[in-house]
Design a protein around this motif. Structure first.
Motif, PDB file in Angstrom:
ATOM      1  N   THR A   1       0.848  -1.193   0.000  1.00 34.65           N
ATOM      2  CA  THR A   1       0.000   0.000   0.000  1.00 34.65           C
ATOM      3  C   THR A   1       0.881   1.239   0.000  1.00 34.65           C
ATOM      4  OG1 THR A   1      -1.879   1.083   1.096  1.00 34.65           O
ATOM      5  CG2 THR A   1      -0.231   0.074   2.529  1.00 34.65           C
ATOM      6  N   PHE A   2       0.357   2.338  -0.546  1.00 37.76           N
ATOM      7  CA  PHE A   2       1.122   3.577  -0.565  1.00 37.76           C
ATOM      8  C   PHE A   2       0.204   4.775  -0.798  1.00 37.76           C
ATOM      9  CE2 PHE A   2       0.730   2.627  -5.020  1.00 37.76           C
ATOM     10  CZ  PHE A   2       0.690   3.854  -5.661  1.00 37.76           C
ATOM     11  N   LEU A   3       0.720   5.956  -0.471  1.00 36.63           N
ATOM     12  CA  LEU A   3       0.109   7.230  -0.828  1.00 36.63           C
ATOM     13  C   LEU A   3       1.199   8.089  -1.438  1.00 36.63           C
ATOM     14  CD1 LEU A   3      -2.204   8.093   2.200  1.00 36.63           C
ATOM     15  CD2 LEU A   3      -2.907   7.637  -0.153  1.00 36.63           C
ATOM     16  N   GLY A   4       0.914   8.667  -2.584  1.00 43.99           N
ATOM     17  CA  GLY A   4       1.871   9.475  -3.319  1.00 43.99           C
ATOM     18  C   GLY A   4       1.787   9.098  -4.784  1.00 43.99           C
ATOM     19  N   LYS A   5       2.758   9.577  -5.552  1.00 43.69           N
ATOM     20  CA  LYS A   5       2.776   9.254  -6.976  1.00 43.69           C
ATOM     21  C   LYS A   5       2.929   7.749  -7.187  1.00 43.69           C
ATOM     22  CE  LYS A   5       4.796  13.484  -8.827  1.00 43.69           C
ATOM     23  NZ  LYS A   5       5.935  14.043  -9.578  1.00 43.69           N
ATOM     24  N   ALA A   6       2.284   7.258  -8.235  1.00 42.50           N
ATOM     25  CA  ALA A   6       2.427   5.836  -8.579  1.00 42.50           C
ATOM     26  C   ALA A   6       3.893   5.536  -8.879  1.00 42.50           C
ATOM     27  CB  ALA A   6       1.559   5.506  -9.779  1.00 42.50           C
ATOM     28  N   THR A   7       4.293   4.316  -8.577  1.00 48.19           N
ATOM     29  CA  THR A   7       5.671   3.894  -8.811  1.00 48.19           C
ATOM     30  C   THR A   7       5.691   2.607  -9.620  1.00 48.19           C
ATOM     31  OG1 THR A   7       7.755   3.245  -7.777  1.00 48.19           O
ATOM     32  CG2 THR A   7       5.748   2.640  -6.598  1.00 48.19           C
ATOM     33  N   SER A   8       6.709   2.472 -10.436  1.00 41.78           N
ATOM     34  CA  SER A   8       6.889   1.215 -11.169  1.00 41.78           C
ATOM     35  C   SER A   8       7.665   0.212 -10.313  1.00 41.78           C
ATOM     36  CB  SER A   8       7.641   1.469 -12.480  1.00 41.78           C
ATOM     37  OG  SER A   8       8.911   2.017 -12.216  1.00 41.78           O
ATOM     38  N   HIS A   9       8.181   0.664  -9.170  1.00 41.80           N
ATOM     39  CA  HIS A   9       8.973  -0.200  -8.292  1.00 41.80           C
ATOM     40  C   HIS A   9       8.061  -0.885  -7.270  1.00 41.80           C
ATOM     41  CE1 HIS A   9      12.618   1.307 -10.081  1.00 41.80           C
ATOM     42  NE2 HIS A   9      12.164   2.520  -9.911  1.00 41.80           N
ATOM     43  N   THR A  10       7.318  -1.856  -7.745  1.00 36.62           N
ATOM     44  CA  THR A  10       6.377  -2.576  -6.886  1.00 36.62           C
ATOM     45  C   THR A  10       6.999  -3.848  -6.314  1.00 36.62           C
ATOM     46  OG1 THR A  10       5.432  -3.720  -8.790  1.00 36.62           O
ATOM     47  CG2 THR A  10       4.358  -1.659  -8.099  1.00 36.62           C
ATOM     48  N   ARG A  11       8.135  -4.240  -6.844  1.00 38.95           N
ATOM     49  CA  ARG A  11       8.866  -5.420  -6.358  1.00 38.95           C
ATOM     50  C   ARG A  11      10.346  -5.043  -6.288  1.00 38.95           C
ATOM     51  NH1 ARG A  11       5.055  -9.548  -7.117  1.00 38.95           N
ATOM     52  NH2 ARG A  11       6.461 -11.289  -6.854  1.00 38.95           N
ATOM     53  N   ILE A  12      10.927  -5.229  -5.106  1.00 39.95           N
ATOM     54  CA  ILE A  12      12.327  -4.859  -4.901  1.00 39.95           C
ATOM     55  C   ILE A  12      13.061  -6.044  -4.280  1.00 39.95           C
ATOM     56  CG2 ILE A  12      13.922  -3.285  -3.727  1.00 39.95           C
ATOM     57  CD1 ILE A  12      11.642  -1.230  -3.657  1.00 39.95           C
ATOM     58  N   PRO A  13      14.072  -6.575  -4.977  1.00 40.87           N
ATOM     59  CA  PRO A  13      14.872  -7.659  -4.387  1.00 40.87           C
ATOM     60  C   PRO A  13      15.614  -7.161  -3.141  1.00 40.87           C
ATOM     61  CG  PRO A  13      15.294  -7.456  -6.747  1.00 40.87           C
ATOM     62  CD  PRO A  13      14.494  -6.249  -6.337  1.00 40.87           C
ATOM     63  N   LEU A  14      15.883  -8.068  -2.220  1.00 43.95           N
ATOM     64  CA  LEU A  14      16.558  -7.695  -0.977  1.00 43.95           C
ATOM     65  C   LEU A  14      17.925  -7.057  -1.204  1.00 43.95           C
ATOM     66  CD1 LEU A  14      15.772 -10.506   1.606  1.00 43.95           C
ATOM     67  CD2 LEU A  14      14.986  -8.144   1.576  1.00 43.95           C
ATOM     68  N   ASN A  15      18.554  -7.343  -2.302  1.00 39.68           N
ATOM     69  CA  ASN A  15      19.890  -6.791  -2.547  1.00 39.68           C
ATOM     70  C   ASN A  15      19.856  -5.494  -3.351  1.00 39.68           C
ATOM     71  OD1 ASN A  15      19.074  -7.914  -4.947  1.00 39.68           O
ATOM     72  ND2 ASN A  15      21.017  -8.908  -5.388  1.00 39.68           N
ATOM     73  N   LYS A  16      18.682  -4.862  -3.473  1.00 37.71           N
ATOM     74  CA  LYS A  16      18.558  -3.640  -4.278  1.00 37.71           C
ATOM     75  C   LYS A  16      17.989  -2.490  -3.461  1.00 37.71           C
ATOM     76  CE  LYS A  16      19.642  -5.503  -8.291  1.00 37.71           C
ATOM     77  NZ  LYS A  16      20.842  -5.203  -8.981  1.00 37.71           N
ATOM     78  N   GLY A  17      18.479  -1.299  -3.741  1.00 39.44           N
ATOM     79  CA  GLY A  17      17.909  -0.078  -3.200  1.00 39.44           C
ATOM     80  C   GLY A  17      18.062   0.082  -1.697  1.00 39.44           C
ATOM     81  N   ILE A  18      17.555   1.205  -1.216  1.00 39.60           N
ATOM     82  CA  ILE A  18      17.586   1.503   0.208  1.00 39.60           C
ATOM     83  C   ILE A  18      16.623   0.569   0.945  1.00 39.60           C
ATOM     84  CG2 ILE A  18      17.309   3.311   1.956  1.00 39.60           C
ATOM     85  CD1 ILE A  18      19.576   3.800  -0.138  1.00 39.60           C
ATOM     86  N   CYS A  19      15.483   0.269   0.321  1.00 40.75           N
ATOM     87  CA  CYS A  19      14.522  -0.657   0.951  1.00 40.75           C
ATOM     88  C   CYS A  19      15.145  -2.027   1.153  1.00 40.75           C
ATOM     89  CB  CYS A  19      13.257  -0.779   0.104  1.00 40.75           C
ATOM     90  SG  CYS A  19      12.223   0.686   0.124  1.00 40.75           S
ATOM     91  N   GLY A  20      15.782  -2.533   0.123  1.00 43.16           N
ATOM     92  CA  GLY A  20      16.430  -3.843   0.235  1.00 43.16           C
ATOM     93  C   GLY A  20      17.539  -3.839   1.271  1.00 43.16           C
ATOM     94  N   ALA A  21      18.293  -2.748   1.328  1.00 41.17           N
ATOM     95  CA  ALA A  21      19.380  -2.642   2.313  1.00 41.17           C
ATOM     96  C   ALA A  21      18.829  -2.605   3.737  1.00 41.17           C
ATOM     97  CB  ALA A  21      20.218  -1.395   2.045  1.00 41.17           C
ATOM     98  N   SER A  22      17.760  -1.839   3.944  1.00 42.50           N
ATOM     99  CA  SER A  22      17.157  -1.748   5.276  1.00 42.50           C
ATOM    100  C   SER A  22      16.634  -3.106   5.732  1.00 42.50           C
ATOM    101  CB  SER A  22      16.025  -0.713   5.276  1.00 42.50           C
ATOM    102  OG  SER A  22      15.375  -0.684   6.521  1.00 42.50           O
ATOM    103  N   ALA A  23      15.958  -3.797   4.845  1.00 40.21           N
ATOM    104  CA  ALA A  23      15.421  -5.116   5.182  1.00 40.21           C
ATOM    105  C   ALA A  23      16.555  -6.108   5.449  1.00 40.21           C
ATOM    106  CB  ALA A  23      14.511  -5.630   4.070  1.00 40.21           C
ATOM    107  N   SER A  24      17.572  -6.094   4.614  1.00 36.65           N
ATOM    108  CA  SER A  24      18.691  -7.026   4.771  1.00 36.65           C
ATOM    109  C   SER A  24      19.467  -6.782   6.059  1.00 36.65           C
ATOM    110  CB  SER A  24      19.645  -6.909   3.583  1.00 36.65           C
ATOM    111  OG  SER A  24      19.003  -7.307   2.395  1.00 36.65           O
TER     112      SER A  24
END
Length: 151
Positions: A52-75
């Motif tokens: 779920t989200f609020l804001g502009k639509a994003t094409s990044h709906t799936r992020i591998p654990l080894n990618k991006g800030i989200c993946g880094a935070s989760a890892s």
């Protein structure tokens, strides 16, 4: 703080966790108007999936654990605040106007369930106090709904 009381109200007031997550995102966006995008990704195997989200639509709906800030935070199972996304090579751009990002992992018993992802069009938009409060909000989500899982 009233914000955390509203988060508790979202959690205690619902029994469908997907609606609860949407309500939490709404409350965060309302409480912090400088946040331009607020979303929750849930972990499914080794991939974060946008729930779920609020804001502009994003094409990044799936992020591998080894990618991006989200993946880094989760890892790493820790919050990551980026003051200037242009200076961090891990950043995955969803909106060229975004200048800073905060990602807070949602962790239960050392197991990552997902992440709370927040963007702002302002550089250095996230104070230590805001990060602490958002970490508390993430903890409330798991305490009240022990069975949050991507289904």
């Amino acid at each position: 703080m009233q914000f955390l009381e509203r988060i508790k109200g979202c959690i205690c007031g619902g029994n469908i966790w997907r609606y609860m997550l949407s309500d939490v995102v709404y409350e965060i966006k309302q409480a912090f108007p400088k946040y331009t995008w607020v979303g929750i990704y849930l972990l499914d195997d080794d991939e974060l999936i946008l729930e779920t989200f609020l804001g502009k639509a994003t094409s990044h709906t799936r992020i591998p654990l080894n990618k991006g800030i989200c993946g880094a935070s989760a890892s790493q199972k820790k919050s990551i605040a980026i003051k200037d996304v242009c200076k961090d090579e891990r950043y995955i751009s969803c909106d060229i106007a975004v200048k800073s990002e905060l990602v807070v992992p949602i962790v239960r018993n050392n197991e990552v369930l997902g992440v709370l992802d927040i963007d702002s069009i302002h550089r250095d938009a996230f104070s230590e106090e805001e990060q602490f409060v958002l970490e508390q909000a993430a903890a409330l989500m798991i305490d009240a709904f022990p069975n949050i899982r991507k289904q």
